[in-house]
Each structure stands twice: as structure tokens, then as C-alpha cells.
Design a protein around this motif. Sequence first.
Motif, mmCIF file in Angstrom:
data_model
loop_
_atom_site.group_PDB
_atom_site.id
_atom_site.type_symbol
_atom_site.label_atom_id
_atom_site.label_comp_id
_atom_site.label_asym_id
_atom_site.label_seq_id
_atom_site.Cartn_x
_atom_site.Cartn_y
_atom_site.Cartn_z
ATOM 1 N N TRP A 155 0.652 -0.304 -8.836
ATOM 2 C CA TRP A 155 1.912 -0.899 -9.291
ATOM 3 C C TRP A 155 2.233 -2.179 -8.498
ATOM 4 O O TRP A 155 2.678 -3.183 -9.078
ATOM 5 N N PRO A 185 7.128 3.603 -8.895
ATOM 6 C CA PRO A 185 7.395 4.063 -7.517
ATOM 7 C C PRO A 185 7.754 2.946 -6.542
ATOM 8 O O PRO A 185 7.898 3.195 -5.339
ATOM 9 N N HIS A 201 -5.838 3.636 3.995
ATOM 10 C CA HIS A 201 -4.932 4.780 3.804
ATOM 11 C C HIS A 201 -3.915 4.531 2.699
ATOM 12 O O HIS A 201 -2.863 5.177 2.670
ATOM 13 N N ALA A 202 -4.191 3.619 1.805
ATOM 14 C CA ALA A 202 -3.234 3.247 0.765
ATOM 15 C C ALA A 202 -3.007 4.376 -0.235
ATOM 16 O O ALA A 202 -3.901 5.189 -0.506
ATOM 17 N N ASP A 203 -1.798 4.421 -0.777
ATOM 18 C CA ASP A 203 -1.482 5.296 -1.908
ATOM 19 C C ASP A 203 -1.989 4.593 -3.165
ATOM 20 O O ASP A 203 -1.447 3.544 -3.554
ATOM 21 N N PRO A 204 -3.015 5.108 -3.826
ATOM 22 C CA PRO A 204 -3.636 4.390 -4.958
ATOM 23 C C PRO A 204 -2.657 4.052 -6.071
ATOM 24 O O PRO A 204 -2.711 2.949 -6.636
ATOM 25 N N VAL A 205 -1.767 4.978 -6.388
ATOM 26 C CA VAL A 205 -0.816 4.741 -7.479
ATOM 27 C C VAL A 205 0.163 3.627 -7.095
ATOM 28 O O VAL A 205 0.417 2.699 -7.876
ATOM 29 N N TYR A 206 0.715 3.734 -5.898
ATOM 30 C CA TYR A 206 1.654 2.703 -5.439
ATOM 31 C C TYR A 206 0.964 1.343 -5.373
ATOM 32 O O TYR A 206 1.526 0.319 -5.784
ATOM 33 N N LEU A 207 -0.257 1.324 -4.835
ATOM 34 C CA LEU A 207 -1.010 0.071 -4.717
ATOM 35 C C LEU A 207 -1.232 -0.570 -6.081
ATOM 36 O O LEU A 207 -1.125 -1.792 -6.220
ATOM 37 N N THR A 213 0.806 -1.225 0.000
ATOM 38 C CA THR A 213 0.000 0.000 0.000
ATOM 39 C C THR A 213 0.834 1.268 0.000
ATOM 40 O O THR A 213 0.299 2.362 -0.159
ATOM 41 N N GLY A 214 2.134 1.148 0.214
ATOM 42 C CA GLY A 214 2.991 2.321 0.210
ATOM 43 C C GLY A 214 4.419 1.938 0.519
ATOM 44 O O GLY A 214 4.674 0.864 1.068
ATOM 45 N N SER A 218 -4.216 -0.261 6.486
ATOM 46 C CA SER A 218 -3.292 0.042 5.395
ATOM 47 C C SER A 218 -4.038 0.203 4.076
ATOM 48 O O SER A 218 -3.700 1.074 3.265
#
Length: 547
Positions: A178, A220, A170-176, A148-149, A167
Motif C-alpha cells: 500500500w 492500513p 522485516h517489512a509488513d508485506p501488505v503495508y509495504l 515498511t510498517g 526495515s
Amino acid sequence: MDTRTSLFPSKSDYALVKRTWRGDLLAGITVGIVALPLALGFGISSGAGAEAGLITAIVAGIIAAVFGGSNVQVSGPTGAMVVVLAPIVASHGVPAVILVTLMAGIIVVAAGFLRLGKAVSFIPWPVIEGFTLGIGVIIFLQQIPALTGPGGNLTGHTNVAVSAFLSLIHADPVYLMWAVAAVLIVVACMVGLPRLHKAIPGSLVAVIVVSLLAVLIPNPLANIGALPSTFPAPTVPALNWELTQSLMVPAVAVAALAAIESLLSARVAASMADTGPYDPDRELVGQGLASIGAGLFGGMPATGAIARTAVNVRSGGRTRVAAVFHAVVLLLIVTLFAQPVGFIPLAALSGVLMVTAARMVNVAIAGSILRSTRADALAFVVTAIVTVSFDLIVAVVVGMLLAGVFAIRSYASAAGVHREDHLPGDAEPGDERIALIVIDGPLFFGSADRVLDEIVKTKDVSVVILRLSRLDTVDATGANSLVEIVQRLEARGITVIIKGLREQHLELFTRIGVISALRHENHLVADLDAAIVHARSHICREIAKIA
């Protein structure tokens, strides 16, 4: 002396090497390739780091192979150990892992010398499977924060289920996105490639593919980072008495887990092929020494790994040379390819561990246990739930206690007590005043009260013959219940005669006081006919008094 020396290596360990060395070397290479991503992943997932995972696989792999009790066991970091170590790292930091590793290793070695190796056989199968299922769920959930990050678990929660849920929120959508793509590639390779050919190491190919794509395509994703290209020198950690005291309970838990997992793995391996018997006590000594060695080099606790051991056996490994060579392969990778290994994305290793965790969940076995008995199904489910919710060792203890309670209840129900409808032979006047009561099965603490209650409520009789020839197991509680039966019946004026006391019970009954509780020594008889004649003589005297 023979007993002690059997716990150490001997020439006979390598008697077959001249015939099997080719298969052992091939198996060692195969296992080394399979073990690389697992060692990296388990090291990172535990919080100790990728280097600790590799060091453990190398050092413990060699020591356990030489000193262990199995010819084919492959040792190193495992998912179950990761589950125990993660909270230790969170509470005490990474340096505490080394101290816990050394302490646990000493405990396991001591267990081997104390001949506790066969204790694992007392763990019921449903508890083991529930334990395994719970570990698989935990390992899977542990990987979610890493997807998630780049920071991993930033929620502050040690419970894996809560941490995974928060997690994702609060995940980073872009990172998740990938990371999930990397995991899907890993899953496709690990599931699909072995179907094309069993010899293809799906996990290694998956890691290489994802790593190449990560280098070629801007992304990322966080990677392992720099690894040392040289092997560290052994060091003894500075002893902190306060820290040592606080780590004693975790060390015992780690030692118990290492012993259980290693012995189970060795037992399964012995059943997979004709690789010779395994010595459970020597296995404990070997695994304990392996953890001590790994700790001195900065590694983490080691256990026998069933996944790698199974690959070893299926690849043709038959002697300890295979496990040693697997460690040599990993050592060569570390020294020659440390820089490329550092570019592996963490998401790729998370994918490997997710597939590994999913494979730990055997749906067919779970279904068969759930369809067996209510007691076994409950032990299985409760063990799995407690494993995920609380602690692995607590789960095993709870599961064993639950299984033990049901086993005792089932065993207690096997104890029978009933009154015969009539005495054998021709009836005589007064026979209705004689109760012939048969006790069969086990008479122990689980059944003693029930047997006592059923017998002492006997009414309208003058003589009770206790027929004990069918009595099976008896403990002190069961013998004491017979004392109470005799005393309470005699206090009501009922004569008690014991018939058919077995020879193996005589000493216990004498010590507890069953024999001395009888009104007369003639009330202990071996023959049923003699017991009935004696009982009828009491009835005759009673009738004569009334007349």
C-alpha cells in the motif's frame, strides 16, 4: 553605529513593494502551497512531529523574511536539518529539539554580529555538492522505514542505511504494498503534472489525491493524526544545565548547518534574478532570530530553503512580502483546515520527500566534478560518503580538509627553484664557482622544505646568488627557510648574496632574521649586475689566495 544598524530592517527593504506586490502575493501563495507538504514531511521525518514543521515554516518564515539579508529567501524546516535533528531526538527526546533550536539560534545571531557571513565562501564547490548529494541520499533512506510498517523505524539503528536495510527485511508485506502504491502516485503527480503546466503544484495535488483515495478505499496506512486548530502561545523551556551541556556540541552543529545552508541558498537566489544584493551577515542574524522564534513556539531550527526560495523567485517574488505571505498562507491552512490535514497518509509525505531528495542529486553536476580533477573528484566523493555514513558537519570538515590539502599541495608545486646555466653577459674566469639560483612562486610552509633541500645541496661553488625578484607570496616558514639556507651555506664557506628582494617582503625578512643571517650588509643588493660584480670580487680574492 552604521555597521550595527545595517544588520536590522529598514524602509529600503520595501521600496519596490508598490510595483511588485501583485507578483509577491502570487508567489507567496504558490510557495505556501509547495511548502505545506514539505513542512509536514520534514517535521515528521525529524521526529519532532508535523506540528513542529508547520510552526517552523510559519514563525521562521516571517521572522527570517523581515530580519534576513535576502529579499527573496524563504525559510523553514529543511531536509538537511532533519538529518541532524533525527539523532538528537533519538538520543535526548523531542523536548531537546526546542532547547537545541534556541541555542543554535543564539549562536547564529552571534555569528552575524561577528561578521562571519562570508566564511561560507571558503567552502569549495565539490564539497558543497558532495554534501548536498549525501543529504539527498539520507533523506531518501530515512523514508524507507516509514513505508515498511505503521511503527516506522523500529530497528533501533541510527544509521539510515542500516535502518533502511533492516526495515525492508522485516517489512509488513501488505503495508509495504500500500505504501509503495501511494509513493508511486505521488511520484507520477510530482513528475508528470508540472510537464502539463508549470503552475500546477505537483506535490500538493499528489498529497490530496492519495489522501482522498485513502479515505475512500479501506487501507492500513498510518496518517498524520490530529493537529491543533489554534496556534500555540510562546513559552520559554525550563533550563536544565546538565541537558544544556550535553546538547552544546549538537547545537553548534545545527548552527553551523543553518548558517551554511542559509548563506548558500541566499547566494544562489541572488544569481537567479535581479532581486537586489544580499547581506550575508544580516542573513545570519535573521536566520538566528528565526530559529529562536520557532523554538519559543515549539518548532525546530530553521534555515533558508533553496527549493522554496527558487519557487518564490520563479513565481515572481521580488520583495520580502512574498516570504511573509507564504507564512500567512500556511497559518490559514493550519487554522482553517487542520482536521483534513490530519488525514494525510504518512506514505504520501514520504513520497514527496523521496522525490525532493532525488531532485537534490544533480547527475550533470556530479559528472562534471568527477571529470574535473582527481583532487576535486575525491573531495566530492569522500564528502558524500562521510555525510551518509557519519555526520553532516564532520563531512564538511573532512571535505574542506581534503580539499585544503590538495590545494596546498598544488600551490606548493607552483614554487620553483632552479640554477641558471650561466651568468648573463660575457663569461669570465671563475664564473663556474658562482651559482645563480632563482626562486619564484610562493615560498610558504608547503614549499619551504623542498626549496631548502634543493638549494643546500648545491656543490662545488664559492658564491650563491639568490635571485628573489620573482618570489611571490612568503610566510614566516618560507622566510625562516631562507635563514636556514644562508646559515647552512655560509657554514660550508659559501658566500650568499640576496638579489632583488621585494619591498613587501623586507619587513618580514628583517623580523625573521634573513637579513642579519647574511655575512655582510653589502650582500643584500637590488641589481643583478651589482650582485654578479660583487660575487666575482669574492672569486678574485679566492684565486689570489691560492696563487
